[in-house]
Design a protein around this motif. Sequence first.
Motif, PDB file in Angstrom:
ATOM      1  N   GLN A  87      12.327 -10.113  11.147  1.00 53.39           N
ATOM      2  CA  GLN A  87      13.294  -9.573  10.041  1.00 53.39           C
ATOM      3  C   GLN A  87      13.274  -8.107  10.135  1.00 53.39           C
ATOM      4  OE1 GLN A  87      14.980 -12.177   9.033  1.00 53.39           O
ATOM      5  NE2 GLN A  87      13.500 -13.258  10.637  1.00 53.39           N
ATOM      6  N   ASN A  88      12.210  -7.359  10.570  1.00 51.06           N
ATOM      7  CA  ASN A  88      12.041  -6.004  10.329  1.00 51.06           C
ATOM      8  C   ASN A  88      12.745  -5.290   8.985  1.00 51.06           C
ATOM      9  OD1 ASN A  88      11.664  -3.363  11.330  1.00 51.06           O
ATOM     10  ND2 ASN A  88      13.815  -3.500  12.177  1.00 51.06           N
ATOM     11  N   ALA A  89      12.078  -5.943   7.923  1.00 48.28           N
ATOM     12  CA  ALA A  89      12.764  -5.844   6.489  1.00 48.28           C
ATOM     13  C   ALA A  89      11.734  -4.493   6.029  1.00 48.28           C
ATOM     14  CB  ALA A  89      12.039  -7.065   5.815  1.00 48.28           C
ATOM     15  N   ASP A  90      12.833  -3.998   5.107  1.00 43.91           N
ATOM     16  CA  ASP A  90      12.264  -2.404   4.431  1.00 43.91           C
ATOM     17  C   ASP A  90      11.213  -2.867   3.583  1.00 43.91           C
ATOM     18  OD1 ASP A  90      14.374  -0.629   5.647  1.00 43.91           O
ATOM     19  OD2 ASP A  90      15.656  -1.974   4.518  1.00 43.91           O
ATOM     20  N   VAL A  91      11.313  -4.139   2.914  1.00 44.91           N
ATOM     21  CA  VAL A  91       9.891  -4.370   1.934  1.00 44.91           C
ATOM     22  C   VAL A  91       9.595  -5.868   2.196  1.00 44.91           C
ATOM     23  CG1 VAL A  91       9.454  -4.417  -0.468  1.00 44.91           C
ATOM     24  CG2 VAL A  91      10.910  -2.536   0.378  1.00 44.91           C
ATOM     25  N   VAL A  92       8.478  -6.035   2.028  1.00 42.18           N
ATOM     26  CA  VAL A  92       8.130  -7.858   2.209  1.00 42.18           C
ATOM     27  C   VAL A  92       7.193  -7.933   1.178  1.00 42.18           C
ATOM     28  CG1 VAL A  92       6.954  -9.330   3.580  1.00 42.18           C
ATOM     29  CG2 VAL A  92       8.226  -7.662   4.704  1.00 42.18           C
ATOM     30  N   LEU A  93       7.715  -9.149   0.292  1.00 44.01           N
ATOM     31  CA  LEU A  93       6.930  -9.388  -1.001  1.00 44.01           C
ATOM     32  C   LEU A  93       6.208 -10.764  -0.722  1.00 44.01           C
ATOM     33  CD1 LEU A  93      10.009  -7.979  -1.998  1.00 44.01           C
ATOM     34  CD2 LEU A  93       8.419  -7.476  -3.748  1.00 44.01           C
ATOM     35  N   ILE A  94       4.846 -10.846  -0.765  1.00 43.08           N
ATOM     36  CA  ILE A  94       4.094 -11.929  -0.447  1.00 43.08           C
ATOM     37  C   ILE A  94       3.535 -12.588  -1.816  1.00 43.08           C
ATOM     38  CG2 ILE A  94       2.529 -13.015   0.965  1.00 43.08           C
ATOM     39  CD1 ILE A  94       4.538 -12.273   2.665  1.00 43.08           C
ATOM     40  N   GLU A  95       3.370 -14.038  -1.714  1.00 48.67           N
ATOM     41  CA  GLU A  95       2.534 -14.594  -2.861  1.00 48.67           C
ATOM     42  C   GLU A  95       1.651 -15.642  -2.147  1.00 48.67           C
ATOM     43  OE1 GLU A  95       6.047 -12.999  -4.212  1.00 48.67           O
ATOM     44  OE2 GLU A  95       6.372 -15.295  -3.470  1.00 48.67           O
TER      45      GLU A  95
ATOM     46  N   ASP B 295      -5.399  -2.516  -1.561  1.00 45.22           N
ATOM     47  CA  ASP B 295      -6.307  -2.074  -0.414  1.00 45.22           C
ATOM     48  C   ASP B 295      -6.744  -2.953   0.178  1.00 45.22           C
ATOM     49  OD1 ASP B 295      -5.590   0.711  -1.283  1.00 45.22           O
ATOM     50  OD2 ASP B 295      -7.177   0.418  -2.713  1.00 45.22           O
ATOM     51  N   ARG B 296      -7.403  -3.993  -0.240  1.00 44.62           N
ATOM     52  CA  ARG B 296      -8.273  -4.852   0.722  1.00 44.62           C
ATOM     53  C   ARG B 296      -7.605  -6.258   0.523  1.00 44.62           C
ATOM     54  NH1 ARG B 296     -14.731  -3.680  -1.220  1.00 44.62           N
ATOM     55  NH2 ARG B 296     -14.623  -1.413  -0.644  1.00 44.62           N
ATOM     56  N   VAL B 297      -7.758  -7.108   1.664  1.00 46.12           N
ATOM     57  CA  VAL B 297      -6.916  -8.440   1.791  1.00 46.12           C
ATOM     58  C   VAL B 297      -7.600  -9.314   0.909  1.00 46.12           C
ATOM     59  CG1 VAL B 297      -6.720 -10.209   3.558  1.00 46.12           C
ATOM     60  CG2 VAL B 297      -6.582  -7.967   4.243  1.00 46.12           C
ATOM     61  N   ALA B 298      -8.801  -9.379   0.908  1.00 45.69           N
ATOM     62  CA  ALA B 298      -9.670 -10.417  -0.092  1.00 45.69           C
ATOM     63  C   ALA B 298      -9.454 -10.185  -1.582  1.00 45.69           C
ATOM     64  CB  ALA B 298     -11.069 -10.356   0.361  1.00 45.69           C
ATOM     65  N   GLU B 299      -8.701  -9.039  -2.061  1.00 46.48           N
ATOM     66  CA  GLU B 299      -8.779  -8.891  -3.312  1.00 46.48           C
ATOM     67  C   GLU B 299      -7.508  -9.142  -4.194  1.00 46.48           C
ATOM     68  OE1 GLU B 299      -9.395  -4.716  -3.576  1.00 46.48           O
ATOM     69  OE2 GLU B 299     -11.505  -4.926  -3.326  1.00 46.48           O
ATOM     70  N   CYS B 300      -6.198  -9.399  -3.213  1.00 50.15           N
ATOM     71  CA  CYS B 300      -5.161  -9.594  -3.924  1.00 50.15           C
ATOM     72  C   CYS B 300      -4.508 -10.982  -3.655  1.00 50.15           C
ATOM     73  CB  CYS B 300      -4.287  -8.608  -3.888  1.00 50.15           C
ATOM     74  SG  CYS B 300      -4.722  -6.792  -4.503  1.00 50.15           S
ATOM     75  N   GLU B 301      -3.744 -11.471  -4.570  1.00 49.72           N
ATOM     76  CA  GLU B 301      -2.987 -12.857  -4.236  1.00 49.72           C
ATOM     77  C   GLU B 301      -1.488 -12.535  -4.031  1.00 49.72           C
ATOM     78  OE1 GLU B 301      -0.804 -16.568  -5.271  1.00 49.72           O
ATOM     79  OE2 GLU B 301      -0.617 -14.483  -6.023  1.00 49.72           O
ATOM     80  N   THR B 302      -0.959 -11.383  -4.552  1.00 50.22           N
ATOM     81  CA  THR B 302       0.363 -10.954  -4.484  1.00 50.22           C
ATOM     82  C   THR B 302       0.425  -9.662  -3.878  1.00 50.22           C
ATOM     83  OG1 THR B 302       0.877 -12.309  -6.452  1.00 50.22           O
ATOM     84  CG2 THR B 302       2.564 -10.589  -5.915  1.00 50.22           C
ATOM     85  N   TRP B 303       1.351  -9.431  -2.946  1.00 53.94           N
ATOM     86  CA  TRP B 303       1.360  -8.421  -2.137  1.00 53.94           C
ATOM     87  C   TRP B 303       2.800  -7.665  -1.786  1.00 53.94           C
ATOM     88  CZ3 TRP B 303      -2.746  -5.736   0.686  1.00 53.94           C
ATOM     89  CH2 TRP B 303      -3.905  -6.407   0.592  1.00 53.94           C
ATOM     90  N   ILE B 304       2.833  -6.431  -1.826  1.00 55.05           N
ATOM     91  CA  ILE B 304       4.245  -5.790  -1.474  1.00 55.05           C
ATOM     92  C   ILE B 304       3.862  -4.686  -0.303  1.00 55.05           C
ATOM     93  CG2 ILE B 304       6.040  -4.057  -2.379  1.00 55.05           C
ATOM     94  CD1 ILE B 304       5.213  -5.036  -5.206  1.00 55.05           C
TER      95      ILE B 304
ATOM     96  N   ALA C  61      -0.151 -13.523 -11.775  1.00 55.05           N
ATOM     97  CA  ALA C  61      -0.353 -12.966 -10.524  1.00 55.05           C
ATOM     98  C   ALA C  61       0.761 -12.116 -10.187  1.00 55.05           C
ATOM     99  CB  ALA C  61      -0.589 -14.047  -9.526  1.00 55.05           C
ATOM    100  N   GLY C  62       0.779 -10.766  -9.952  1.00 54.34           N
ATOM    101  CA  GLY C  62       1.741  -9.725  -9.794  1.00 54.34           C
ATOM    102  C   GLY C  62       1.492  -8.667  -9.214  1.00 54.34           C
ATOM    103  N   ALA C  63       2.295  -8.013  -8.710  1.00 52.52           N
ATOM    104  CA  ALA C  63       2.039  -6.718  -7.947  1.00 52.52           C
ATOM    105  C   ALA C  63       3.664  -5.796  -8.286  1.00 52.52           C
ATOM    106  CB  ALA C  63       1.589  -6.645  -6.511  1.00 52.52           C
ATOM    107  N   TRP C  64       3.548  -4.519  -8.428  1.00 59.88           N
ATOM    108  CA  TRP C  64       4.678  -3.654  -8.459  1.00 59.88           C
ATOM    109  C   TRP C  64       4.159  -2.214  -7.756  1.00 59.88           C
ATOM    110  CZ3 TRP C  64       4.443   1.436 -10.229  1.00 59.88           C
ATOM    111  CH2 TRP C  64       3.143   1.677 -11.157  1.00 59.88           C
ATOM    112  N   ALA C  65       5.438  -1.653  -7.317  1.00 60.77           N
ATOM    113  CA  ALA C  65       5.180  -0.283  -6.573  1.00 60.77           C
ATOM    114  C   ALA C  65       6.610   0.287  -6.789  1.00 60.77           C
ATOM    115  CB  ALA C  65       4.921  -0.629  -5.167  1.00 60.77           C
ATOM    116  N   THR C  66       6.635   1.527  -7.068  1.00 58.60           N
ATOM    117  CA  THR C  66       7.575   2.477  -7.173  1.00 58.60           C
ATOM    118  C   THR C  66       8.007   3.114  -5.982  1.00 58.60           C
ATOM    119  OG1 THR C  66       7.507   2.832  -9.574  1.00 58.60           O
ATOM    120  CG2 THR C  66       8.512   4.561  -8.141  1.00 58.60           C
TER     121      THR C  66
END
Length: 326
Positions: free
Chosen positions: A131-139, A162-171, A191-196
Amino acid sequence: MRLIVQLLSLLVRGAGLMLGLAGLGLALASLGGAWSDRLDALTHAAPLWLLMGMGAVALGAIFARGGERWAIVGLGGATILACAVMMLPEYWATWRFKPAMPVESDLKLVQFNAWHDNRSPETGLAWVEAQNADVVLIEEGAGGAAPIVKALKAQYPYSSCDRVAECETWIFSRKTMLARGGVPTDKPFLAGAWATLADAKGPFTVMAVHYTWPIPAGPQQAQSRKLVQFLSGFDKRDTILTGDFNSTPWSFSLKRQDKALGLRRWTRALASWPAGQFSRLAAAPAPFLPIDHVYAGSQWRAVKIERGPAVGSDHRPVVVTLRRLP
């Protein structure tokens, strides 16, 4: 032989009557979701009640006669009408959407519940990469989906954790992350994550969340209220919100959320669940519940909305291309 035909006719007519009675009862109970969260849980199955109504109309019209026909067809028709009250506004919004040709400056994002029981993460990863997306949001980025997260973290210059094992939701983002964080961990847990993210037209915020199931009633509605409150701390005009909300657009809970968020939901009647081998015993030829959604503030307009294929998860991914308005 004649007796067998009569018995079969009676059985079919009885089936039509039961479909009409059960479908109408469940559809009317679903409308009670406007006042009761418990009854609102029934609204998610509105497509099933609709099929029951259609079955009653078909069986009654073909096999019944006289007053019996009118009774069965009437029950089926009333069921269809009750379901239309819940579902038709969503499909009307879908028909009104006018796509446009994407341009290079548009923002392409992928919303994907990668599923912790993912049996073929390499398939999902290959699709996301393509997809070569600008942003990928994963649950559900843990468990079987961890290889997807690990690979994306290596490929995208910025991530919300920062660490793969620490988060369930990713941006994951190709744009610079000016700030990032998660949803507060106080109850109810969400479960959630945000980024500016930095952008030539000014920074904007993206957010991904993962709701619990609508049954039992109550926890999902509490998560929705928490999200509305948390989102009030951001500028809604430039905010993008995505996630697995485990809630269909004809539920009264999601309709109330749509109003409370102050964002526009661009994914309309876009069925995303179930997909592929969604359990050890069952496989889905096609999804029928729209539960993955993408919202955006007034500065954004969707120019393209797509549903991805089954790629190892029990959810189909969603791809939305957004254009930032002047």
